[in-house]
Enzyme design. Structure first.
Site, PDB file in Angstrom:
ATOM      1  N   GLU A   1       0.909  -1.297   0.050  1.00  0.00           N
ATOM      2  CA  GLU A   1      -0.026   0.133  -0.060  1.00  0.00           C
ATOM      3  C   GLU A   1       1.062   1.193  -0.088  1.00  0.00           C
ATOM      4  O   GLU A   1       1.884   1.248   0.713  1.00  0.00           O
ATOM      5  CB  GLU A   1      -0.875  -0.095   1.252  1.00  0.00           C
ATOM      6  CG  GLU A   1      -1.707   1.189   1.168  1.00  0.00           C
ATOM      7  CD  GLU A   1      -2.917   1.218   2.507  1.00  0.00           C
ATOM      8  OE1 GLU A   1      -2.872   0.463   3.278  1.00  0.00           O
ATOM      9  OE2 GLU A   1      -3.252   2.102   2.495  1.00  0.00           O
TER      10      GLU A   1
ATOM     11  N   ARG B   1       5.528 -13.019   9.227  1.00  0.00           N
ATOM     12  CA  ARG B   1       6.331 -11.916   8.937  1.00  0.00           C
ATOM     13  C   ARG B   1       7.559 -11.779   9.666  1.00  0.00           C
ATOM     14  O   ARG B   1       7.839 -12.478  10.764  1.00  0.00           O
ATOM     15  CB  ARG B   1       5.420 -10.751   9.421  1.00  0.00           C
ATOM     16  CG  ARG B   1       5.040 -10.444  10.812  1.00  0.00           C
ATOM     17  CD  ARG B   1       3.802  -9.527  11.082  1.00  0.00           C
ATOM     18  NE  ARG B   1       4.327  -8.190  11.007  1.00  0.00           N
ATOM     19  CZ  ARG B   1       3.688  -7.258  10.076  1.00  0.00           C
ATOM     20  NH1 ARG B   1       2.649  -7.732   9.210  1.00  0.00           N
ATOM     21  NH2 ARG B   1       4.044  -6.015   9.787  1.00  0.00           N
TER      22      ARG B   1
ATOM     23  N   LYS C   1       4.539   0.871   9.439  1.00  0.00           N
ATOM     24  CA  LYS C   1       4.808   1.849   8.822  1.00  0.00           C
ATOM     25  C   LYS C   1       3.734   3.045   9.530  1.00  0.00           C
ATOM     26  O   LYS C   1       4.458   4.303   9.417  1.00  0.00           O
ATOM     27  CB  LYS C   1       3.778   1.742   7.395  1.00  0.00           C
ATOM     28  CG  LYS C   1       4.518   1.018   6.207  1.00  0.00           C
ATOM     29  CD  LYS C   1       4.046   1.220   4.919  1.00  0.00           C
ATOM     30  CE  LYS C   1       3.095   0.020   4.593  1.00  0.00           C
ATOM     31  NZ  LYS C   1       2.828   0.115   3.304  1.00  0.00           N
TER      32      LYS C   1
HETATM   33  P1  ATP Z   1       1.316  -1.955   8.335  1.00  0.00           P
HETATM   34  O1  ATP Z   1       2.925  -1.471   8.601  1.00  0.00           O
HETATM   35  O2  ATP Z   1       0.884  -0.596   8.312  1.00  0.00           O
HETATM   36  O3  ATP Z   1       0.892  -2.821   9.035  1.00  0.00           O
HETATM   37  P2  ATP Z   1       2.113  -3.233   5.953  1.00  0.00           P
HETATM   38  O4  ATP Z   1       3.447  -3.324   6.296  1.00  0.00           O
HETATM   39  O5  ATP Z   1       1.208  -4.667   6.066  1.00  0.00           O
HETATM   40  O6  ATP Z   1       1.265  -2.190   6.728  1.00  0.00           O
HETATM   41  P3  ATP Z   1       1.609  -3.173   3.169  1.00  0.00           P
HETATM   42  O7  ATP Z   1       2.034  -2.210   2.040  1.00  0.00           O
HETATM   43  O8  ATP Z   1       0.313  -3.674   3.001  1.00  0.00           O
HETATM   44  O9  ATP Z   1       2.101  -2.794   4.564  1.00  0.00           O
HETATM   45  O10 ATP Z   1       2.663  -4.580   2.767  1.00  0.00           O
HETATM   46  C1  ATP Z   1       3.002  -5.046   1.612  1.00  0.00           C
HETATM   47  C2  ATP Z   1       3.300  -6.536   1.611  1.00  0.00           C
HETATM   48  O11 ATP Z   1       4.502  -6.703   2.732  1.00  0.00           O
HETATM   49  C3  ATP Z   1       2.225  -7.435   2.084  1.00  0.00           C
HETATM   50  O12 ATP Z   1       1.887  -8.433   1.521  1.00  0.00           O
HETATM   51  C4  ATP Z   1       2.843  -7.597   3.582  1.00  0.00           C
HETATM   52  O13 ATP Z   1       2.181  -8.760   4.113  1.00  0.00           O
HETATM   53  C5  ATP Z   1       4.396  -7.691   3.565  1.00  0.00           C
HETATM   54  N1  ATP Z   1       4.876  -7.315   4.956  1.00  0.00           N
HETATM   55  C6  ATP Z   1       4.508  -6.201   5.467  1.00  0.00           C
HETATM   56  N2  ATP Z   1       5.439  -6.426   6.874  1.00  0.00           N
HETATM   57  C7  ATP Z   1       6.086  -7.603   6.606  1.00  0.00           C
HETATM   58  C8  ATP Z   1       6.904  -7.857   7.464  1.00  0.00           C
HETATM   59  N3  ATP Z   1       7.312  -7.429   8.669  1.00  0.00           N
HETATM   60  N4  ATP Z   1       7.534  -9.122   7.331  1.00  0.00           N
HETATM   61  C9  ATP Z   1       7.174  -9.814   6.191  1.00  0.00           C
HETATM   62  N5  ATP Z   1       6.212  -9.403   5.029  1.00  0.00           N
HETATM   63  C10 ATP Z   1       5.761  -8.027   5.237  1.00  0.00           C
END
Ligand code: ATP
Ligand code: MG
Length: 565
Positions: free
Chosen positions: A39, A265, A275
């Site tokens: 996003e 994650r 974020k």
């Molecule tokens: P927020 O930090 O607000 O929760 P987000 O990190 O999920 O948002 P996205 O832009 O939706 O933000 O993430 C893009 C992709 O990266 C998604 O498929 C998400 O699952 C993956 N992602 C985000 N954080 C992690 C993480 N810590 N480890 C592995 N994958 C991640």
């Protein structure tokens, strides 16, 4: 199947194993198409790198493709700046989406069409409950929900109201479109979830065309399907959303039904990885920006001196698993050191200089000595460094009252200057007022050129130095962990900032570096002998260089893990 994964199936993680099995069984017509779906509401961090390496890595290893898809369904938080930064970060990490740059917003018309289809099938309804009421009606984990009084509106009424929502007849929050599933489902995501909401906010790509926007779950499943994704890989928090993902695709006339698989994650200690929290640090000025070298963002790490392959190697080492855990930040630094050790040119730099006059050295222009650029890579060659009567050494490398086993310089003691001579300290000069040592006087032994004594005299300590008339002054920024607590996110809401490490940045002005660094390009990383790895910060200007300490030399993670072997 690719060469890489033909033979060695046992070593595959569970996702790659699944992809390999699907290929073997002929599923998806032998195709692999993944996607990375950020996003655009912030800069990417090291957690995203894990997802990028997985999605692009799986595609690469199995002769497939990976799409870059922006999940841009919330115009209140999304900006072009973030889109650009995400593209930069993925490219810098070494991945290529070719011409497959997609946006959920490109599918708004199609997604709207699917919503109409659901209404016509009697599987979606316009609901007038307020957001608060919807929450109350939803029930809890232990208690079923309550049906909305608007649930049984006629198809015609639903179609008309939804069309009016699109026309802008209603205010934000006045109405929503909900899927009609099951208010008593054990899974709260299935309790008539909202799939469209009203937002009178212009979108950075569609402008004022829409004032209703699909919710994440609805848009995500449909975007995957529209693109013909085969393996939709996401993090564990979406496991509970999988039934909804499947429900959406099963109840609509879609041409493809991707399979969602979840993985753990990345969590890492001494930092935060949401974020929202990172944005908070940026907005409150608690860091210098998204690219502050202390941030776990890709831009921050890049500015700090990380190499893309160090991040990719780290992602390889941590692997892909089903269970959440917390990775030690020292493992990341270990991966970084492994790469930098092989690549970084060695130089000498003195961070906290003290002047040393070598009394018996000729009063001429000095001489040139030969220094090895990288003992790990002899093809990097050698360079000439200037030696002269007046040099600088590290203040810490001299002790007025040396403790036992102090092998560096003290009055009467002898020390080796790297690549140069043995010197012995004969006297010290102090500032009259402050009593601070301002100058050391030494003698050198001309017979020890290159660092060995012909008479076999042993000298334990070797210290680094720079010549006073052949050096460049620079600012050096030393970094430490951003937080003092292993898990700062444990704190409620904004309280996590109370664990910020107020010593995480130390700026040292007037460091003395060897003159070969005068024109070092921005981003270049060097090993300052005995001190660590340092890279040229973009703030550098000709004549006023700025270096960031990327990482120190001490590798505790490597040590601990070697011991365990
Ligand atoms: P927020 O930090 O607000 O929760 P987000 O990190 O999920 O948002 P996205 O832009 O939706 O933000 O993430 C893009 C992709 O990266 C998604 O498929 C998400 O699952 C993956 N992602 C985000 N954080 C992690 C993480 N810590 N480890 C592995 N994958 C991640
Ligand atoms: Mg997300």
């Amino acid at each position: 199947m690719s060469e890489l994964h033909d033979k060695n199936n046992e070593s595959l993680d569970f996702i790659r194993q699944k992809v390999a099995d699907d290929l073997k069984s002929g599923k998806n017509n032998g195709k692999v198409l993944t996607r990375f779906p950020p996003e655009p509401n912030g800069y990417l961090h090291i957690g995203h790198a894990k997802s990028i390496c997985l999605n692009f890595g799986v595609a690469r290893e199995f002769n497939g493709l990976c799409n870059l898809r922006f999940d841009d369904t919330n115009p209140t938080k999304e900006e072009q700046e973030y889109v650009d930064s995400i593209k930069d970060a993925v490219k810098w990490l070494g991945f290529d989406w070719g011409n497959r740059e997609f946006y959920a917003s490109d599918y708004f018309e199609k997604i709207y069409g699917f919503a109409i289809e659901l209404i016509k099938k009697g599987k979606a309804f316009v609901c007038d409950l307020t957001p608060d009421e919807i929450r109350k009606f939803r029930g809890t984990l232990t208690e079923g929900g309550k049906e909305s009084p608007f649930r049984n509106r006629s198809l015609e009424e639903n179609l008309r109201l939804f069309e009016e929502m699109r026309q802008g007849k209603y205010k934000d929050g006045e109405k929503v479109l909900r899927a009609k599933i099951d208010m008593n489902s054990g899974n709260i995501n299935m309790r008539d979830p909202v799939i469209y909401r009203i937002l009178h906010t212009p979108h950075n790509r569609t402008g004022n065309k829409w004032c209703i926007y699909p919710m994440y779950d609805f848009a995500h499943a449909l975007s995957d399907s529209i693109e013909g994704i085969t393996h939709s890989l996401c993090t564990l928090e979406f496991e509970d959303h999988r039934p909804l993902y499947n429900w959406i695709l099963e109840n609509l006339s879609v041409s493809s039904h991707p399979e969602q698989t979840e993985f753990a994650r990345l969590n890492m200690n001494y930092t935060v990885m949401s974020k929202r929290k990172l944005l908070f640090l940026v907005e409150k000025g608690l860091v210098s920006g998204w690219d502050d070298p202390r941030m776990p963002t890709i831009v921050g790490m890049r500015r700090r001196g990380y190499l893309p392959q160090s991040i990719r190697n780290f992602c390889d080492v941590i692997g892909i698993a089903k269970r959440e855990n917390v990775i030690d930040i020292e493992l990341l630094e270990h991966c970084l050191r492994e790469d930098l050790n092989k690549q970084a040119l060695r130089v000498m730099g003195v961070l906290r200089p003290i002047k040393v006059v070598i009394d018996n050295y000729p009063d001429n222009n000095g001489e040139e000595l030969e220094a090895i650029n990288n003992p790990e890579d002899l093809s990097a060659g050698t360079r000439k460094i200037k030696f002269s009567k007046v040099i600088y050494i590290e203040r810490d490398d001299f002790s007025e009252n040396p403790p036992k086993n102090y092998f560096r310089l003290s009055v009467g003691a002898e020390v080796r200057l790297r690549y140069a001579y043995f010197i012995k300290c004969v006297s010290i000069i102090k500032d009259d007022k402050t009593g601070e040592i301002v100058e050391l006087h030494c003698t050198y032994d001309p017979a020890t050129k290159g660092g060995n004594s012909p008479d076999g005299r042993k000298v334990k300590g070797t210290i680094h130095w720079v010549s006073s008339d052949n050096c460049v002054a620079a600012e050096v920024r030393l970094y430490d962990r951003l937080f003092t607590k292993e898990n700062p996110a444990e704190a409620k809401d904004e309280d996590f900032t109370s664990f910020l490490n107020d010593k995480s940045l130390e700026v040292i002005k007037n460091c003395k570096l060897e003159s070969s660094l005068k024109a070092a390009p921005k981003g270049a990383v060097f090993q300052f002998e005995r001190l660590g790895y340092f890279c040229v910060d973009p703030d550098s200007q000709p004549g006023s260089m700025v270096f960031n300490r990327t990482v120190t030399l001490k590798d505790t993670w490597g040590k601990i893990n070697q011991k365990q072997k």
